[in-house]
Design a protein around this motif. Structure first.
Motif, mmCIF file in Angstrom:
data_model
loop_
_atom_site.group_PDB
_atom_site.id
_atom_site.type_symbol
_atom_site.label_atom_id
_atom_site.label_comp_id
_atom_site.label_asym_id
_atom_site.label_seq_id
_atom_site.Cartn_x
_atom_site.Cartn_y
_atom_site.Cartn_z
ATOM 1 N N GLU A 64 0.305 -1.088 0.388
ATOM 2 C CA GLU A 64 0.106 0.193 0.052
ATOM 3 C C GLU A 64 1.077 1.008 -0.184
ATOM 4 O O GLU A 64 2.005 1.540 0.476
ATOM 5 C CB GLU A 64 -0.754 -0.114 1.261
ATOM 6 N N LEU A 65 0.100 2.352 -0.635
ATOM 7 C CA LEU A 65 0.838 3.277 -0.179
ATOM 8 C C LEU A 65 -0.078 4.592 0.333
ATOM 9 O O LEU A 65 -1.147 4.189 0.470
ATOM 10 C CB LEU A 65 0.929 4.024 -2.237
ATOM 11 N N ARG A 66 0.588 5.198 1.268
ATOM 12 C CA ARG A 66 0.003 6.272 1.960
ATOM 13 C C ARG A 66 0.500 7.240 1.997
ATOM 14 O O ARG A 66 1.588 7.655 2.499
ATOM 15 C CB ARG A 66 -0.197 5.341 3.198
ATOM 16 N N LEU A 67 -0.837 8.703 1.668
ATOM 17 C CA LEU A 67 -0.162 9.496 1.486
ATOM 18 C C LEU A 67 -0.829 10.235 3.120
ATOM 19 O O LEU A 67 -2.050 10.647 3.756
ATOM 20 C CB LEU A 67 -1.165 10.051 0.622
ATOM 21 N N VAL A 68 -0.153 11.339 3.485
ATOM 22 C CA VAL A 68 -0.252 11.488 4.740
ATOM 23 C C VAL A 68 -0.053 13.282 4.649
ATOM 24 O O VAL A 68 1.101 13.400 4.028
ATOM 25 C CB VAL A 68 1.069 11.231 5.679
ATOM 26 N N GLN A 69 -0.548 14.350 5.649
ATOM 27 C CA GLN A 69 -0.165 15.426 5.315
ATOM 28 C C GLN A 69 0.408 16.300 6.120
ATOM 29 O O GLN A 69 -0.833 16.131 7.132
ATOM 30 C CB GLN A 69 -1.143 16.006 4.163
ATOM 31 N N PHE A 70 0.926 17.097 6.466
ATOM 32 C CA PHE A 70 1.359 17.773 7.640
ATOM 33 C C PHE A 70 0.127 18.999 7.961
ATOM 34 O O PHE A 70 0.085 19.627 6.899
ATOM 35 C CB PHE A 70 2.207 18.599 8.184
ATOM 36 N N ASP A 71 -0.572 18.965 9.150
ATOM 37 C CA ASP A 71 -1.542 20.143 8.873
ATOM 38 C C ASP A 71 -1.526 20.804 9.906
ATOM 39 O O ASP A 71 -2.167 21.175 10.930
ATOM 40 C CB ASP A 71 -2.861 19.027 9.215
ATOM 41 N N GLY A 72 0.141 21.586 10.664
ATOM 42 C CA GLY A 72 0.216 22.556 11.258
ATOM 43 C C GLY A 72 0.218 21.938 13.163
ATOM 44 O O GLY A 72 1.583 22.681 13.953
ATOM 45 N N ALA A 73 -0.658 20.623 13.173
ATOM 46 C CA ALA A 73 0.301 20.041 14.114
ATOM 47 C C ALA A 73 0.725 18.839 14.325
ATOM 48 O O ALA A 73 1.134 18.407 15.419
ATOM 49 C CB ALA A 73 -1.060 20.030 14.808
ATOM 50 N N GLY A 74 0.249 18.133 13.043
ATOM 51 C CA GLY A 74 1.131 16.676 13.070
ATOM 52 C C GLY A 74 0.296 16.147 11.350
ATOM 53 O O GLY A 74 0.049 17.015 11.308
ATOM 54 N N PHE A 75 0.648 15.227 11.461
ATOM 55 C CA PHE A 75 0.483 14.216 9.872
ATOM 56 C C PHE A 75 -0.710 14.004 10.284
ATOM 57 O O PHE A 75 -1.202 13.067 11.285
ATOM 58 C CB PHE A 75 1.857 13.534 10.147
#
Length: 300
Positions: free
Chosen positions: A263-274
């Motif tokens: 699996e490929l998993r996209l995570v994004q930083f939202d200012g406090a964490g991913f």
């Protein structure tokens, strides 16, 4: 998930400090395919690169023109495809000039390309896919308390070229991350990784900002190393089953390859964490023919 990234900064690609990639490339280790997909992991954007299948394609590299270079880990060679073109192959099995043994990754440098020739425990530098300008750096070895084993690799697996052209190697066999400034090995150094509950096993690597992201598979965490070798824990997530590779896309998005889950998993930083943004699984239980059967590496 825990994260410490500053959202005001952005990722860059080696050799181009202003270009942001809106897609990534990944390889299918067993099936031999190489794919490109939009950064959002939208299945409808999945496309095959280079035409025919390769022999165990592993860590891919891409330059701003869209050309892709791939290491063939079971084919003992490398392959290159210009944007929209077919694969051009190079290399035979062995330890001499023009030869590789289980190459694990490849990347573009400012004037050519570099291959992590894992089985021969060395870096190979080339001017082009025809093999001109062939040179090597490194040898097999293991550091000890009295010997830093400069230029030695035990089982190198991860490769990255940062925005300054420095070459980074993740060597889980010796549990260390090293870097050289140029192909002659000048500037060699070892980067100390922060302590954790288990021994650090640096594996996946990618260029990020002025340094790299490092996937420590021993502790299921992603580390950020900046241009002055400061190391921070960017992501620490025990829910990742079997992480192997990492790529940075857009500003502060990270794509992780979970090998056991395929699996490929996209995570994004939202200012406090991913936070999780998207996932693409190669072999869902209800699909007879998978999108991809295994992951051999990712690159942006």
């Amino acid at each position: 998930m825990r994260g410490v990234l500053d959202g005001n900064r952005r990722s860059v690609c080696a050799g181009d400090q202003t270009h942001l990639m809106a897609s990534l490339v990944f390889t299918e280790l067993l099936g031999g395919g190489v794919f490109e997909i939009d950064a959002g992991l939208d299945e409808s954007s999945l496309r095959t690169l280079g035409g025919g299948g390769l022999r165990g394609p592993s860590g891919p590299g891409r330059d701003p023109s869209g050309a892709v270079v791939v290491a063939e880990i079971t084919g003992d060679g490398i392959a290159l495809a210009d944007q929209g073109g077919a694969w051009t192959l190079f290399g035979t099995s062995g330890a001499g000039d023009g030869q590789f043994r289980r190459p694990a990754a490849a990347a573009f440098t400012g004037g050519g390309m570099v291959v992590l020739d894992s089985g021969n425990c060395r870096l190979v530098f080339l001017d082009d896919i025809g093999g001109s300008g062939w040179s090597t750096y490194g040898h097999r070895g293991m550091p000890s308390a009295t010997n830093p084993a400069v230029g030695a690799y035990a089982d190198p697996r991860g490769l990255a070229v940062d925005s300054s052209g420095r070459i980074w190697v993740a060597d889980p066999g010796s549990q260390r991350l090293t870097r050289i400034d140029r192909s002659d090995g000048s500037g060699w150094c070892r980067i100390s990784l922060p302590p954790a509950s288990a021994p650090s096993l640096p594996y996946g690597l990618c260029a990020f900002r002025d340094g790299v992201l490092v996937l420590d598979v021993g502790n299921r965490r992603v580390l950020v190393v900046d241009d002055v070798d400061t190391v921070e824990v960017a992501l620490d997530d025990p829910s990742i089953v079997s992480p192997g590779f990492v790529a940075a896309v857009n500003d502060d998005d990270i794509v992780l390859a979970d090998l056991r889950a395929n699996e490929l998993r996209l995570v994004q930083f939202d200012g406090a964490g991913f936070v999780d943004v998207a996932r693409l699984r190669g072999s869902p239980p209800d699909v007879v023919v998978p999108l991809f059967d295994s992951i051999g590496g990712v690159g942006a």
